[in-house]
Design a protein around this motif. Structure first.
Motif, short mmCIF file in Angstrom:
data_model
loop_
_atom_site.label_atom_id
_atom_site.label_comp_id
_atom_site.label_asym_id
_atom_site.label_seq_id
_atom_site.Cartn_x
_atom_site.Cartn_y
_atom_site.Cartn_z
N MET A 215 22.09 5.65 -10.74
CA MET A 215 22.54 4.62 -11.71
C MET A 215 23.58 5.40 -12.60
O MET A 215 23.54 6.43 -12.79
N ASP A 216 24.46 4.62 -13.30
CA ASP A 216 25.06 5.00 -14.44
C ASP A 216 24.34 5.16 -15.67
O ASP A 216 23.28 4.45 -15.72
N LYS B 114 28.15 5.00 -19.07
CA LYS B 114 28.54 5.39 -17.96
C LYS B 114 28.60 7.07 -18.54
O LYS B 114 29.74 7.91 -18.13
N LEU C 273 25.64 -6.00 -11.34
CA LEU C 273 25.53 -4.72 -11.58
C LEU C 273 24.31 -4.28 -11.27
O LEU C 273 24.06 -2.98 -11.66
N GLU D 262 36.26 -0.94 -13.21
CA GLU D 262 35.01 0.13 -13.42
C GLU D 262 34.28 -0.15 -14.72
O GLU D 262 33.11 -0.31 -14.83
N LYS E 72 23.77 -0.37 -10.40
CA LYS E 72 24.73 0.50 -11.17
C LYS E 72 23.94 0.69 -12.60
O LYS E 72 23.65 1.82 -13.16
N LYS F 285 26.63 9.57 -13.82
CA LYS F 285 25.65 9.15 -13.10
C LYS F 285 24.17 9.80 -13.29
O LYS F 285 24.30 11.22 -13.46
#
Ligand SMILES: O=c1[nH]c(=O)c2nc[nH]c2[nH]1
Ligand SMILES: [Zn+2]
Length: 467
Positions: A398-399, A455, A387, A209, A390, A40
């Motif tokens: 955020m990723d 990610k 998303l 995920e 994310k 993240k």
């Protein structure tokens, strides 16, 4: 189980570019983005002018021993692309469509290829390559259609997880108007197979995920009313997203009218089956009526604009600016292999071109700007696949789904052969950052995609780039 991944705390140092809003690109020439062990974004700093500024920044955030990854050669970080509509199973047919239009294209090119992926070894070759290829072009999230086959669909999910691409993987549901050799036998069989694929993904990635299942009725004509209703029930009961096609081609729309005479419109066919929700992705939406747009907006369903496919199959020109101006949520899709390219960068260009052709008949307000097309490719796409919190930008929390773009060194005289082939964009050294981004968009390709992360995990890198 999700592939084990060890991520080091990393500071990504160099220019970064992302969308602040639909119209505004945020270009920071002196950035440093800290990404923690969970992948993240922990901090975003905007004034890191040289490498000496990095240590104070890491100290400020209490980070010792973090790894540093720097851009080089007119490089910058950009959010990973989101392909909101791609048929993984059609990948071998990219570029093969002749003069066909949708309905004959399906029978001539598409069903024979898709049906052949019942052969798992063929499916493995195709799916390994399409995931590797799209990652190499900066696609960090893809909403995939597979085929009707359970083992091959499950294999696609396994491959996405192993290679680290964020993906929605859909087993295609089709129990009507499809060839004998390629169709679900009944509603019951279709639902059983769809459930098996959902359970498989739950088994390999329990929190969805990285990989998520997606309910995928091919399009209204290929499903019976009962089958659409059962898919809708499953969608509503499980909250698992749904994807399908809508209003792509005029003959298709006529066919829907014939097959579903009781429905008010194509969109109403999906709505009355419970398939039109905020978790629905509708590909194409070229010929929607005002009533359909209002219904889609009310239900908060999303639209995947597939400009290359619409041109290749001569389906029509989606009024994408109008869709956006009317408050619909839009992202970009390659629609391989109706679309001829698996590159979302190419779709950015194609979306701009299609809008300009529309503008030549409808007026200048129809034009999409480059900044807007880049928004659709990132934040817009993230909204379409659910998303938005994310991925799609470089906001704290955020990723780190990102790509490092490298435009290459400033043009030198005398390059020939492989040397001139290496960098498709010629940078002269006097361009502003806005101009460098525009040159990437209009002249760049995957040779400029130096590295890609999902990610926080490095999922693709060019041999010449070592972080
Ligand atoms: O672009 C498209 N690709 C497809 O595979 C398909 N099937 C139904 N409608 C479709 N449209
Ligand atoms: Zn499609």
């Amino acid at each position: 189980m999700a592939a084990a991944q060890k991520i080091k705390r990393t500071v990504y140092v160099g220019p970064f570019v992302h969308s602040q809003s639909l119209q505004k690109l945020d270009i920071c020439p002196t950035g440093a983005i800290g990404v923690d062990e969970t992948g993240k974004i922990a901090f975003v700093e905007r004034d890191v002018k040289d490498i000496g500024d990095v240590i104070p920044v890491t100290q400020k955030h209490g980070w010792q021993n973090s790894q540093i990854v720097r851009t080089k050669d007119n490089g910058f970080f950009f959010p990973g692309f989101i392909d909101t509509h791609i048929h993984a199973s059609q990948y071998p047919n990219t570029g093969i469509f002749g003069k066909s239009t949708l309905l004959d294209w399906l029978n001539t090119y598409t069903f024979p290829l898709e049906s052949s992926l019942s052969d798992l070894s063929k499916a493995r070759r195709v799916y390994n390559r399409v995931v590797a290829r799209t990652l190499s072009q900066g696609t960090t999230t893809a909403a995939y259609y597979a085929t009707i086959h359970v083992p091959a669909t499950n294999l696609l999910a396994d491959i996405c997880l192993a290679k680290g691409q964020r993906a929605f993987v859909g087993r295609v549901c089709m129990n009507a108007m499809s060839p004998e050799y390629y169709r679900d036998e009944s509603t019951e069989a279709a639902m059983r197979s769809t459930r098996e694929c959902i359970e498989h993904v739950r088994g390999i990635d329990p929190g969805f995920e990285i990989v998520s299942p997606i309910i995928t009725p091919r399009f209204a004509p290929s499903c019976t009313r009962e089958c659409l209703r059962e898919q809708g029930k499953l969608h509503q009961e499980t909250g698992i997203p749904c994807q399908t096609h809508i209003s792509e081609n005029k003959n298709e729309i006529e066919l829907v009218k014939e097959l579903f005479p009781e429905s008010k419109s194509y969109a109403d066919v999906y709505d009355s089956a419970g398939l039109l929700t905020e978790k629905t992705i509708l590909a194409h939406a070229v010929h929607l009526t005002e009533e359909e747009k209002a219904l889609i907006k009310e239900r908060e369903a999303k639209i995947s604009h597939c400009p290359a496919s619409n041109t290749a199959l001569t389906s029509g020109s989606a009024r994408v600016r109008q869709l956006i101006d009317q408050g619909l949520t839009v992202g970009l899709g390659t629609d391989v292999s109706g679309g001829f390219s698996p590159s979302i960068l190419e779709m950015v260009r194609q979306a701009v071109w299609v809008s300009r052709h529309v503008a030549m008949s409808d007026g200048d307000q129809a034009k999409l700007s480059m900044e807007e097309a880049l928004y659709l490719a990132t934040r817009g796409g993230a909204k379409v696949v659910g998303l938005a919190q994310k991925v799609g930008g470089f906001d704290v929390g955020m990723d780190w789904d990102a790509q490092m773009i490298s435009l290459g060194s400033v043009a030198e005289d005398g390059l020939t052969g492989d040397e001139i082939h290496k960098d498709p964009v010629d940078v002269w050294g006097w361009e502003s950052w806005d101009e460098r981004v525009a040159k990437w968009v209009y002249n760049g390709d995957d040779r400029n995609t130096a590295a890609v992360w999902v990610k926080g995990r490095l999922v693709h890198q060019r041999a010449s780039f070592r972080p």
